[in-house]
Scaffold this motif. Structure first.
Motif, PDB file in Angstrom:
ATOM      1  N   GLY A  13       0.817  -1.215   0.000  1.00  0.00           N
ATOM      2  CA  GLY A  13       0.000   0.000   0.000  1.00  0.00           C
ATOM      3  C   GLY A  13       0.845   1.257   0.000  1.00  0.00           C
ATOM      4  O   GLY A  13       0.570   2.213  -0.749  1.00  0.00           O
ATOM      5  N   PHE A  14       1.878   1.268   0.840  1.00  0.00           N
ATOM      6  CA  PHE A  14       2.796   2.412   0.869  1.00  0.00           C
ATOM      7  C   PHE A  14       3.484   2.589  -0.492  1.00  0.00           C
ATOM      8  O   PHE A  14       3.674   3.718  -0.968  1.00  0.00           O
ATOM      9  CB  PHE A  14       3.846   2.230   1.963  1.00  0.00           C
ATOM     10  CG  PHE A  14       3.402   2.680   3.329  1.00  0.00           C
ATOM     11  CD1 PHE A  14       3.024   3.990   3.547  1.00  0.00           C
ATOM     12  CD2 PHE A  14       3.372   1.796   4.393  1.00  0.00           C
ATOM     13  CE1 PHE A  14       2.617   4.411   4.805  1.00  0.00           C
ATOM     14  CE2 PHE A  14       2.958   2.200   5.655  1.00  0.00           C
ATOM     15  CZ  PHE A  14       2.576   3.516   5.871  1.00  0.00           C
ATOM     16  N   LEU A  17       1.017   4.154  -2.972  1.00  0.00           N
ATOM     17  CA  LEU A  17       0.798   5.564  -2.650  1.00  0.00           C
ATOM     18  C   LEU A  17       2.006   6.404  -3.039  1.00  0.00           C
ATOM     19  O   LEU A  17       1.864   7.464  -3.670  1.00  0.00           O
ATOM     20  CB  LEU A  17       0.503   5.704  -1.156  1.00  0.00           C
ATOM     21  CG  LEU A  17       0.292   7.130  -0.625  1.00  0.00           C
ATOM     22  CD1 LEU A  17      -0.867   7.811  -1.352  1.00  0.00           C
ATOM     23  CD2 LEU A  17       0.054   7.108   0.881  1.00  0.00           C
ATOM     24  N   LEU A 383      -4.385   4.204   2.575  1.00  0.00           N
ATOM     25  CA  LEU A 383      -3.892   3.287   1.561  1.00  0.00           C
ATOM     26  C   LEU A 383      -4.928   2.899   0.505  1.00  0.00           C
ATOM     27  O   LEU A 383      -4.600   2.170  -0.433  1.00  0.00           O
ATOM     28  CB  LEU A 383      -3.352   2.022   2.240  1.00  0.00           C
ATOM     29  CG  LEU A 383      -2.228   2.280   3.260  1.00  0.00           C
ATOM     30  CD1 LEU A 383      -1.732   0.959   3.834  1.00  0.00           C
ATOM     31  CD2 LEU A 383      -1.087   3.060   2.646  1.00  0.00           C
TER      32      LEU A 383
END
Length: 536
Positions: A13-14, A17, A383
């Motif tokens: 998710g990081f 992003l 996220l």
């Protein structure tokens, strides 16, 4: 170590992003490359800032306002002199130098946003968690629309904001090394003397220092007063009192409530996920501060508890900064205000948005027990919602090839207008004031500020209207159509009517209307002459 599927998903998710935000930053860099060397205005305010700088270098800035010339110097000289110094040192074009100062200030601000976000995290946060939060905070700032559109402009805002945040950073370092307070003071004063309303950063810093280290704060405030008043006295003396008259008495604007719906609300809505994330970060910071002070029943105990917790001091300072900048958003409700009034606020928003990610970063880095539950609101917001909003919002910038072609066409059109201005035997009024400077003329009358002052009875519009009807000017270069904004905003009805009546001939060149008299007027001895015509 056993595999943690939650940590893997968080890292993914990081990564998504960050990739989306790096994509936006890459678009920003392509945009900067395309527009940096464009020789004319990217924004209405660039031309007047450039002319103000030129007048400061000549020693004629902050002169009394006349019917003509009528130039208001809206800001103190730090940004102008920084741009002039860069141009002189590098041989760079002055307009390009001013834009370069803003670009460098933007990326410096993003870096400082990251440093402050990491510094305000609780002490138990590990180095990798701080690095993730700092990186995300800096990227959040660089993807805010007001930041993106203001970055390449020769305007004072980016430098002023960078100096203010740097001052907060040095004020925090002064807790361990008191001599740093003098550096913080210098940065705060430079920020205020770049843009006079940049008071939120020093107010936040000194209010917390007065609570935590009163003697250090008093030393800093005292040094600020001495240095600031000396600078004010020198500027007032050098300008025969004109400095304060211009930045206070002349620099006034009408109340424009329509800006709430046209500028403020759309920006708040388009950044709603980032703002929500920042609210979570600010709330978590405030809760951490309250826990730190839970057993403190007196001011002395509060001071001691904060003195032992540098992160709490930083968080409190930044919370006050965010609160002050939130209140100052109301400044956008005055005429002439734009996205620039949201830039410092977004720097504070980005700081706390980065801090909000700390629990997710800690779990991703396996610095948090797998038994501790993560907030589902935080997970979805950071996220899922944030990447979706960033990915599917309208593109900020046109395609690079389309933009390059547009810049080429606009440059060619600008060159044609410059030739017309240069050939005029009389003064010229132009909405794009860089056209005048490129034609080796000077900006001697600005439409927007004289409209404001005229509406408030502080500028003699009737006298200027007589000059227009006497054909004292060679031509008017009007941006857009004369029956709609920006013409109807920049020119009050008496002036607009005089221009349309005395200069009826119209020639269209790439969005500009060049208005000239129907016949060559006779010489009029009552017309003003240009100053510094030979200077470039």
């Amino acid at each position: 170590m056993a595999s943690d599927p939650i940590a893997v998903l968080l890292i993914a998710g990081f990564s998504i992003l960050a990739a989306i935000m790096f994509w936006h930053v890459a678009e920003l860099l392509a945009f900067l490359k395309a527009v940096l060397f464009y020789p004319y205005s990217l924004d209405y305010g660039e031309g007047i800032v450039w002319q103000q700088m030129r007048d400061m270098l000549r020693g004629t800035a902050y002169s009394p306002l006349q019917v003509y010339p009528a130039i208001v110097y809206h800001y103190p000289p730090v940004y102008h002199m920084t741009s002039a110094a860069l141009a002189a040192f590098t041989g760079m074009d002055q307009l390009v130098a001013g834009r370069t100062v803003s670009i460098l200030s933007t990326f410096a601000t993003a870096y400082i946003v990251g440093l402050l976000s990491a510094r305000a995290l609780p002490e138990e946060a590990g180095g990798r968690v701080r690095a993730i939060c700092a990186t995300m905070a800096g990227l959040f700032f660089l993807t805010c629309y007001p930041v993106l559109v203001w970055t390449p402009l020769m305007r004072v805002d980016m430098l002023s904001g960078a100096l203010g945040l740097a001052g907060i950073l040095l004020a925090l370092r002064a807790l361990d090394r008191p001599a740093w307070i003098y550096g913080a003071v210098a940065l705060f004063l430079l920020s205020v003397y770049a843009k006079q309303i940049s008071i939120a950063a020093p107010m936040a810093a000194f209010s917390v220092l007065l609570l935590v280290r009163p003697r250090l704060a008093v030393r800093g405030v005292g040094f600020s007063l001495i240095l600031g008043l000396l600078a004010l006295a020198w500027l007032s003396w050098a300008t025969d009192g004109g400095f304060l008259t211009h930045i206070l008495a002349y620099n006034i604007n009408r109340f424009m409530p329509s800006s709430f719906g046209e500028i403020l609300l759309p920006q708040l809505f388009s950044h709603i996920m980032l703002i929500a994330l920042s609210v979570l970060g600010a709330a978590a910071s405030w809760q951490a501060i309250r826990r730190n002070l839970a057993d403190c029943s007196s001011l002395v105990l509060i001071r001691k508890a904060l003195a032992r917790n540098r992160a709490a001091v930083a968080a409190l300072m930044l919370l006050i900064f965010l609160a002050l900048k939130t209140i100052m958003l109301l400044g956008i409700l005055k005429s002439g205000a734009s996205f620039n009034y949201m830039i410092e606020w977004f720097s504070a928003v980005a700081i706390f948005a980065g801090m909000a990610l700390a629990p997710l970063a800690a779990r991703a880095m396996r610095q948090m027990s797998a038994d501790r539950a993560l907030s589902p609101v935080l997970v979805v917001l950071a996220l899922v919602a944030m990447p979706l909003q960033l990915a599917f919002l309208p593109r900020y910038f046109p395609d690079a090839q389309v933009l390059a072609q547009a810049m080429t066409l606009k440059s060619m059109a600008g060159a044609r207008i410059v030739e017309r201005i240069a050939s005029s035997s009389r003064p010229v009024i132009a909405d794009d004031m860089t056209l005048l400077i490129r034609a080796r003329r000077n900006v001697e009358w600005e439409s927007a500020i004289t409209a404001e002052l005229g509406q408030l009875g502080k500028y003699d519009q009737d006298a200027f209207t007589k000059l227009v009807r006497a054909h004292c000017f060679g031509l008017f270069v009007i941006e857009g159509e004369t029956d709609q904004p920006p013409f109807k905003v920049r020119y009050n009805p008496p002036v607009a009517e005089a221009i349309l009546s005395a200069y009826p001939k119209e020639e269209k060149i790439n969005g500009f209307s060049l208005r000239t008299p129907s016949a060559t007027p006779e010489a009029n001895k009552g017309c003003p002459t240009e100053r510094h015509r030979a200077n470039s």
